[in-house]
Design a protein around this motif. Structure first.
Motif, short mmCIF file in Angstrom:
data_model
loop_
_atom_site.label_atom_id
_atom_site.label_comp_id
_atom_site.label_asym_id
_atom_site.label_seq_id
_atom_site.Cartn_x
_atom_site.Cartn_y
_atom_site.Cartn_z
N GLY A 147 27.37 31.88 43.82
CA GLY A 147 28.29 30.84 43.34
C GLY A 147 28.83 31.13 41.96
O GLY A 147 29.28 30.22 41.26
N LEU A 148 28.83 32.42 41.57
CA LEU A 148 29.23 32.81 40.22
C LEU A 148 30.34 33.86 40.22
O LEU A 148 30.62 34.46 39.19
N ALA A 179 18.96 33.05 46.95
CA ALA A 179 20.42 33.14 46.90
C ALA A 179 20.98 34.47 47.32
O ALA A 179 20.29 35.43 47.30
N SER A 180 22.32 34.57 47.64
CA SER A 180 22.92 35.85 47.95
C SER A 180 24.37 35.96 47.56
O SER A 180 25.10 35.00 47.57
N PRO A 181 24.86 37.19 47.12
CA PRO A 181 26.19 37.38 46.61
C PRO A 181 27.20 37.85 47.63
O PRO A 181 26.90 37.98 48.78
N VAL A 221 18.45 37.77 47.90
CA VAL A 221 17.89 36.45 47.64
C VAL A 221 17.58 35.67 48.91
O VAL A 221 17.07 34.56 48.84
N GLY A 222 17.88 36.24 50.06
CA GLY A 222 17.56 35.55 51.30
C GLY A 222 18.65 34.59 51.74
O GLY A 222 19.61 34.33 51.04
N LYS A 223 18.46 34.05 52.94
CA LYS A 223 19.50 33.22 53.54
C LYS A 223 19.47 31.77 53.11
O LYS A 223 20.40 31.02 53.39
N ASP A 224 18.41 31.33 52.45
CA ASP A 224 18.28 29.92 52.11
C ASP A 224 18.82 29.56 50.73
O ASP A 224 18.75 28.41 50.31
N TYR A 225 19.35 30.52 50.02
CA TYR A 225 19.88 30.24 48.68
C TYR A 225 21.24 29.55 48.79
O TYR A 225 22.21 30.12 49.26
N LYS A 226 21.28 28.30 48.36
CA LYS A 226 22.51 27.50 48.46
C LYS A 226 22.66 26.69 47.18
O LYS A 226 22.14 25.58 47.09
#
Length: 342
Positions: free
Chosen positions: A154-155, A271-273, A66-71
């Motif tokens: 965030g899950l 986003a990223s897990p 999801v890339g580095k900008d997923y917050k």
């Protein structure tokens, strides 16, 4: 008697308009995935869907990120849900986490956490430490590269027994309870035993991802892993990208823009897990997040678009138009009747 027809027509129009507005809602069809689950290979393809509202069906793995900008902006403290150890999850997972923690506590196995939400930057540090300790080829078997971690969504929570700092496993009371009951509250083990070639990571009986109760029940009943189910039913990346030959093992770079269609910036941030434990069950370096101040407020799971949402503006416009037209006719009729009486 003749002058009563405009009123009857007006009432009829209102009833018909109300009937139009009451068209029953219908859920949109479930999207079909791109095809068979691809083999485990390292790549940096942007996943699709990946919007914040697509939290339940966003797939991240060895291939998709999801890339580095997923917050995720709506994070809350898991401590307020009755889970010790600190960390954060998205609000959408809070109510079911609290319900699960309450049930676990009543069963005599209260829940704790080793790690929950992790940012892209935190995953860079954690994965880099594992590469230093074990080498890249080994590290990718038990930890996600930055941008590919479920923790960044965030899950996810890496569970421990309450007050403990070590991971649960299915031979411990807390781990056994989670393996049997977590799906009932929307939480699923992402990397089950014996599924390494399917999920691409080693067995992690402590790593649970929230997908919501309805989807968790479907995945549980299917016998599939989260990765298999999402690829089959929801993942929408370009099949040509998925079919590319496996690249050499490389450190994380800029993801290819290979997802179709590209989401709008407003509706879909990246986003990223998160990673997992070290080889042989070694405890990874915990990367926690400060608890959010104040009491969390749960946010209901987003509902799919319905036919009602599309019909409502049209129905309102039709009713208004009919009422205005009949009102004008009624006014003209009243004026005409007044002239006759005079």
């Amino acid at each position: 008697m003749r002058r009563a027809w405009p009123l009857r027509a007006l009432l009829t129009a209102v009833i018909l308009g109300a009937g139009l507005l009451a068209v029953p809602a219908s859920d949109p069809p479930v999207a079909n995935g791109v095809g068979p689950l691809p083999d485990c290979r390292l790549d940096d393809i942007l996943t699709e869907p990946r919007g914040y509202d697509d939290w339940a069906t966003t797939q991240v793995d060895w291939i998709l990120g999801v890339g580095k900008d997923y917050k995720p902006p709506d994070r809350v403290s898991i401590f307020n849900a009755g889970v010790t150890g600190g960390g954060q999850v998205r609000r959408v997972a809070f109510d079911d986490l609290k319900a699960m923690a309450t049930a676990a506590r009543k069963a005599g196995v209260p829940l704790g956490s080793v790690s929950a939400y992790r940012s892209y930057r935190q995953q860079v540090e954690l994965f880099g430490q594992y590469v230093d300790d074990y080498g890249f080829k080994k590290a990718v078997t038990f930890s996600a590269r930055p941008g590919h971690s479920e923790h960044q969504l965030g899950l996810v929570i890496d569970f421990a027994a309450a007050g403990k700092s070590s991971f649960v496993n299915e031979s411990t009371p807390t781990g056994r309870w989670l393996a049997k009951n977590a799906w009932k509250y929307g939480w699923l083990m992402s990397y089950p035993d014996g599924k390494e070639k399917v999920v691409c990571y080693s067995y992690e009986p402590w790593h649970y991802r929230y997908v919501g109760r309805d989807l968790a029940e479907k995945i549980h009943d299917s016998g599939l892993t989260i990765r298999e189910y999402l690829w089959t039913n929801y993942t929408q990346v370009d099949p040509a990208c998925v079919g590319l030959p496996a690249p050499k093992l490389v450190t994380p770079g800029k993801p290819r823009s290979c997802a179709l269609p590209e989401p709008s910036p407003a509706a879909s941030p990246l986003a990223s897990p998160g990673g997992t434990a070290g080889p042989g069950g070694a405890t990874p370096i915990p990367v926690g997040s400060a608890a959010a101040p104040g009491s969390p407020q749960s946010t209901p799971q987003p509902e799919p678009a319905s036919a009602l949402g599309q019909a409502l503006p049209i129905g309102v416009a039709l009713v208004v138009a009919v009422v205005v037209m009949l009102g004008f006719v009624l006014w003209r009729s009243s004026r005409r009747a007044a002239r006759y009486r005079s």
